[in-house]
Design a protein around this motif. Sequence first.
Motif, PDB file in Angstrom:
ATOM      1  N   ARG A 117      -4.584 -10.173   1.270  1.00  0.00           N
ATOM      2  CA  ARG A 117      -4.273  -8.824   0.815  1.00  0.00           C
ATOM      3  C   ARG A 117      -3.992  -8.887  -0.681  1.00  0.00           C
ATOM      4  N   GLY A 118      -3.854  -7.698  -1.283  1.00  0.00           N
ATOM      5  CA  GLY A 118      -3.724  -7.654  -2.738  1.00  0.00           C
ATOM      6  C   GLY A 118      -5.101  -7.355  -3.321  1.00  0.00           C
ATOM      7  N   PRO A 176      -7.116  -7.734  -6.166  1.00  0.00           N
ATOM      8  CA  PRO A 176      -8.131  -8.695  -6.627  1.00  0.00           C
ATOM      9  C   PRO A 176      -8.504  -9.714  -5.549  1.00  0.00           C
ATOM     10  N   CYS A 197       6.417  -5.343  -3.832  1.00  0.00           N
ATOM     11  CA  CYS A 197       5.287  -5.888  -3.067  1.00  0.00           C
ATOM     12  C   CYS A 197       4.999  -7.314  -3.538  1.00  0.00           C
ATOM     13  N   ALA A 223       2.264  -8.942  -6.169  1.00  0.00           N
ATOM     14  CA  ALA A 223       1.125  -8.889  -7.078  1.00  0.00           C
ATOM     15  C   ALA A 223       1.071 -10.235  -7.789  1.00  0.00           C
ATOM     16  N   ALA A 249      -2.095 -12.576  -4.279  1.00  0.00           N
ATOM     17  CA  ALA A 249      -2.822 -11.302  -4.264  1.00  0.00           C
ATOM     18  C   ALA A 249      -4.039 -11.314  -5.179  1.00  0.00           C
ATOM     19  N   GLN A 267       6.067  -7.803   2.001  1.00  0.00           N
ATOM     20  CA  GLN A 267       5.379  -8.664   1.024  1.00  0.00           C
ATOM     21  C   GLN A 267       6.362  -9.233  -0.002  1.00  0.00           C
ATOM     22  N   GLY A 291       1.888  -4.397  -9.806  1.00  0.00           N
ATOM     23  CA  GLY A 291       0.428  -4.439  -9.894  1.00  0.00           C
ATOM     24  C   GLY A 291      -0.143  -3.064  -9.571  1.00  0.00           C
ATOM     25  N   ALA A 292      -1.430  -3.018  -9.271  1.00  0.00           N
ATOM     26  CA  ALA A 292      -2.067  -1.743  -8.914  1.00  0.00           C
ATOM     27  C   ALA A 292      -3.257  -2.006  -7.997  1.00  0.00           C
ATOM     28  N   ASN A 338      -0.438   2.180  -6.019  1.00  0.00           N
ATOM     29  CA  ASN A 338       0.065   0.839  -5.697  1.00  0.00           C
ATOM     30  C   ASN A 338       0.882   0.951  -4.423  1.00  0.00           C
TER      31      ASN A 338
END
Length: 351
Positions: A52-53, A55, A161, A163, A167, A200, A239-240, A251
Amino acid sequence: MSTYGHDSVRAIKWREDVLNLLDQRLLPSQTEWLVIDSAAGAADAIRTMVVRGAPAIGITAAYGVVLGARRRYTENPSTWRNAIEADLQLLAASRPTAVNLFWALKEMRQAIETFAGDADPVPELLALAHRISEEDIEGNRRMGDFGADLIEGPCAVLTHCNAGALATGGYGTALGVIRSAYARGLIDTVFADETRPWLQGARLTAWELIEDGIPVTLVAEGSASYLMAQGKVKWIIVGADRIAANGDVANKIGTFNLGVIARHHGVKLMVAAPTSTIDLETPTGRDIPIEQRTSDELLTIGGQRIAAAGASAWNPVFDVTPAELVTAIVTERGVIREPNAERVAALMRST
Ligand code: MRU
């Protein structure tokens, strides 16, 4: 450990001609690697949160296309280009919000369309998937430096979360900035919130930072206002999953809460994301598809029902923070301060 330091965690590896994914559903109690040998397996791993995440989802999809191409080409070298369309569709349907998935699939599709002749396409597609992964890590390191330049320390920061390296291809976006800033002595305390319902923050961010020697203090999401009122937290760093053309940021659910609270307390909000997360074809945050996941994720913990019998649940897993609440978007190409449509477009035009 790279020259950047505090950087040992990797969750996606290509080994012995198959994809290996660290099963993030089991962390931190178990570190188990799953072997993925098909596009369908990659799509399933994305859908079920093995990986997950934003990228990391994109990189997994790129390797998923390689696995699909290998199978299709082996089955029939003259029809693989048409047959692989089903794999591309399957991967695209695995999760809706993170635009990096669609970005990576577009890159792979272009390579498929321009691939000449009847030769085996796998070496070329595999080289592209490796490049996507490696460029992600390099970009995260640049992002880490740009983000750290904004921080006046020593101070505390709060992240939401995960990031991090988990991720992404490695190093992380928000946690990349935290790694770089910690190494420079600009951050002395990292607060991570739990991040219900998948935890997370508690499971992944805490594990990843501890693995890399960065102390972390967990907080419940509900403590964010009180924490900021103490005055020590200077930045929220997140992150996004998708940044719209006007700078609105999708996000993990709860990021919008943090943006509102941060503004109230005069705390700054940094969004660290690669340019592959910026989607110029999505005009505003209202146009970003927000994933809804099953109510079971909220009603249970670790398979154990915790909610009162009869209660239902609403489980959108992302929200949109309006651009006006964002102090800076940090990318591998540079920083967009007080983002708006013009500034986002200018950064995207730059190389
Ligand atoms: O549901 P998840 O765990 O895939 O959500 C992840 C996030 O919201 C991250 O903050 C985002 O993808 C950025 S990852 C560098």
